[in-house]
Design a protein around this motif. Structure first.
Motif, mmCIF file in Angstrom:
data_model
loop_
_atom_site.group_PDB
_atom_site.id
_atom_site.type_symbol
_atom_site.label_atom_id
_atom_site.label_comp_id
_atom_site.label_asym_id
_atom_site.label_seq_id
_atom_site.Cartn_x
_atom_site.Cartn_y
_atom_site.Cartn_z
ATOM 1 N N GLY A 170 52.657 48.060 28.833
ATOM 2 C CA GLY A 170 52.893 47.494 27.511
ATOM 3 C C GLY A 170 54.229 47.910 26.930
ATOM 4 O O GLY A 170 54.923 47.098 26.296
ATOM 5 N N ILE A 171 54.589 49.161 27.143
ATOM 6 C CA ILE A 171 55.893 49.620 26.648
ATOM 7 C C ILE A 171 57.025 48.892 27.369
ATOM 8 O O ILE A 171 58.004 48.452 26.743
ATOM 9 N N LEU A 172 56.894 48.745 28.690
ATOM 10 C CA LEU A 172 57.925 48.000 29.419
ATOM 11 C C LEU A 172 58.033 46.569 28.908
ATOM 12 O O LEU A 172 59.134 46.045 28.734
ATOM 13 N N LEU A 173 56.882 45.945 28.662
ATOM 14 C CA LEU A 173 56.902 44.572 28.154
ATOM 15 C C LEU A 173 57.620 44.495 26.809
ATOM 16 O O LEU A 173 58.452 43.609 26.588
ATOM 17 N N GLU A 174 57.329 45.435 25.919
ATOM 18 C CA GLU A 174 57.983 45.415 24.606
ATOM 19 C C GLU A 174 59.481 45.667 24.728
ATOM 20 O O GLU A 174 60.276 45.073 23.993
ATOM 21 N N LEU A 175 59.865 46.532 25.661
ATOM 22 C CA LEU A 175 61.291 46.796 25.849
ATOM 23 C C LEU A 175 61.993 45.576 26.456
ATOM 24 O O LEU A 175 63.170 45.333 26.175
ATOM 25 N N VAL A 176 61.262 44.815 27.281
ATOM 26 C CA VAL A 176 61.821 43.561 27.800
ATOM 27 C C VAL A 176 61.998 42.560 26.661
ATOM 28 O O VAL A 176 63.045 41.923 26.523
ATOM 29 N N MET A 177 60.975 42.418 25.820
ATOM 30 C CA MET A 177 61.044 41.472 24.704
ATOM 31 C C MET A 177 62.134 41.881 23.713
ATOM 32 O O MET A 177 62.731 41.031 23.052
ATOM 33 N N ALA A 178 62.382 43.192 23.608
ATOM 34 C CA ALA A 178 63.435 43.689 22.716
ATOM 35 C C ALA A 178 64.804 43.687 23.388
ATOM 36 O O ALA A 178 65.791 44.133 22.781
ATOM 37 N N GLU A 179 64.849 43.218 24.633
ATOM 38 C CA GLU A 179 66.095 43.118 25.401
ATOM 39 C C GLU A 179 66.759 44.473 25.610
ATOM 40 O O GLU A 179 67.988 44.586 25.640
ATOM 41 N N ARG A 180 65.933 45.491 25.792
ATOM 42 C CA ARG A 180 66.448 46.822 26.132
ATOM 43 C C ARG A 180 66.334 47.085 27.632
ATOM 44 O O ARG A 180 67.142 47.815 28.202
ATOM 45 N N VAL A 181 65.316 46.511 28.245
ATOM 46 C CA VAL A 181 65.043 46.707 29.672
ATOM 47 C C VAL A 181 64.853 45.334 30.307
ATOM 48 O O VAL A 181 64.345 44.408 29.664
ATOM 49 N N SER A 182 65.248 45.202 31.558
ATOM 50 C CA SER A 182 64.935 44.002 32.325
ATOM 51 C C SER A 182 64.115 44.407 33.541
ATOM 52 O O SER A 182 64.314 45.479 34.116
ATOM 53 N N VAL A 183 63.167 43.559 33.906
ATOM 54 C CA VAL A 183 62.324 43.793 35.075
ATOM 55 C C VAL A 183 62.430 42.576 35.961
ATOM 56 O O VAL A 183 62.190 41.452 35.519
ATOM 57 N N SER A 184 62.789 42.796 37.221
ATOM 58 C CA SER A 184 62.923 41.698 38.172
ATOM 59 C C SER A 184 62.400 42.159 39.525
ATOM 60 O O SER A 184 62.946 43.101 40.118
ATOM 61 N N GLY A 185 61.333 41.524 39.971
ATOM 62 C CA GLY A 185 60.739 41.936 41.240
ATOM 63 C C GLY A 185 60.226 43.358 41.147
ATOM 64 O O GLY A 185 59.486 43.704 40.227
ATOM 65 N N ILE A 186 60.651 44.199 42.059
ATOM 66 C CA ILE A 186 60.146 45.584 42.101
ATOM 67 C C ILE A 186 61.011 46.547 41.297
ATOM 68 O O ILE A 186 60.707 47.741 41.232
ATOM 69 N N TYR A 187 62.079 46.032 40.662
ATOM 70 C CA TYR A 187 63.019 46.930 39.991
ATOM 71 C C TYR A 187 63.069 46.714 38.481
ATOM 72 O O TYR A 187 62.834 45.613 37.989
ATOM 73 N N LEU A 188 63.392 47.795 37.784
ATOM 74 C CA LEU A 188 63.690 47.713 36.359
ATOM 75 C C LEU A 188 65.088 48.267 36.122
ATOM 76 O O LEU A 188 65.557 49.152 36.838
ATOM 77 N N GLU A 189 65.735 47.718 35.125
ATOM 78 C CA GLU A 189 67.063 48.170 34.734
ATOM 79 C C GLU A 189 67.081 48.419 33.240
ATOM 80 O O GLU A 189 66.458 47.676 32.467
ATOM 81 N N LEU A 190 67.782 49.453 32.834
ATOM 82 C CA LEU A 190 67.956 49.762 31.422
ATOM 83 C C LEU A 190 69.299 49.215 30.989
ATOM 84 O O LEU A 190 70.335 49.578 31.529
ATOM 85 N N GLY A 191 69.265 48.312 30.001
ATOM 86 C CA GLY A 191 70.506 47.705 29.536
ATOM 87 C C GLY A 191 70.956 48.304 28.224
ATOM 88 O O GLY A 191 71.673 49.297 28.177
ATOM 89 N N ASP A 192 70.507 47.739 27.141
ATOM 90 C CA ASP A 192 70.887 48.170 25.800
ATOM 91 C C ASP A 192 70.074 49.397 25.401
ATOM 92 O O ASP A 192 68.845 49.368 25.405
#
Length: 223
Positions: free
Chosen positions: A34-56
């Motif tokens: 849930g935290i990852l999902l919220e960070l994706v929606m807030a455009e702080r983290v991106s998740v693609s396939g097996i990896y996550l990246e921290l952006g903003d």
């Protein structure tokens, strides 16, 4: 900012009598997702396939989410990305207590110390305000048991609960088979932008991978 998805999951999982989370491990996976999902929606983290990246890394204003931005940054240690499964494995054991602390800070539960078996201190969490949980359950019921169209957050929450197998905690008294199909349908629906839904699918896949690996580790020899 309102209550987070991770905190909503913990509200659903708290046992009213004992004051401790039921299905703690599964709840931890769902809360971490849930935290990852919220960070994706807030455009702080991106998740693609097996990896996550921290952006903003700009703070969101929510203590629980912002603490994870810092922790993910420290975990990556200069790497551009890391495996979602590795992060969930690392965070799911810690995020339960962090989410419960968040609920306490919001005044929704009251932390109480007690002795377990007369020796070990243990915290229980008594509900201080049941209105939020009641509204949450009504929202879930309207989307899963009724014909209401869930908003983005509710659909995301349903997807996480379904992936973690928390059907009975979300819908007490109902057999999982009576709600799982609708929850799966909601998770697969057009409830958010494709990027967010793709991230949820990837997080769900990572949660399933972690759960399967953990089950194998905990299985008795010979099973």
């Amino acid at each position: 900012m309102g209550i987070t998805l991770a905190e909503e999951i913990m509200l659903l999982c708290l046992d009213e009598e004992s004051g401790v989370p039921r299905q703690r491990q599964a709840a931890g996976w769902a809360a971490a997702g849930g935290i990852l999902l919220e960070l994706v929606m807030a455009e702080r983290v991106s998740v693609s396939g097996i990896y996550l990246e921290l952006g903003d890394t700009t703070p969101t204003g929510d203590p629980l989410l912002d603490s994870r931005i810092v922790l993910i940054g420290a975990w990556l240690r200069g790497r551009s990305k890391g495996r979602v499964t590795d992060w969930l494995t690392k965070d799911h054991t810690k995020v339960v207590d962090a989410a419960l602390e968040g609920l306490t800070a919001r005044g929704l539960v009251v932390a109480q110390a007690r002795q377990s078996l007369g020796l070990f201190p243990q915290r229980r969490y008594a509900q201080a305000d049941g209105a939020v949980e009641r509204a949450l359950r009504q929202r879930l019921s309207a989307a899963v048991l009724g014909d209401a169209e869930p908003d983005e957050r509710t659909a995301g929450l349903i997807a996480l609960l379904h992936s973690a197998g928390l059907h009975q905690l979300a819908f007490p008294g109902r057999a999982p088979g009576t709600v799982a199909p609708r929850m799966a349908e909601t998770a697969a629906g057009q409830w958010a932008a494709e990027g967010v839904r793709a991230a949820v699918r990837d997080v769900q896949a990572a949660m399933a991978t972690v759960a399967a690996a953990t089950a194998l580790t905990l299985a008795p020899p010979g099973d």
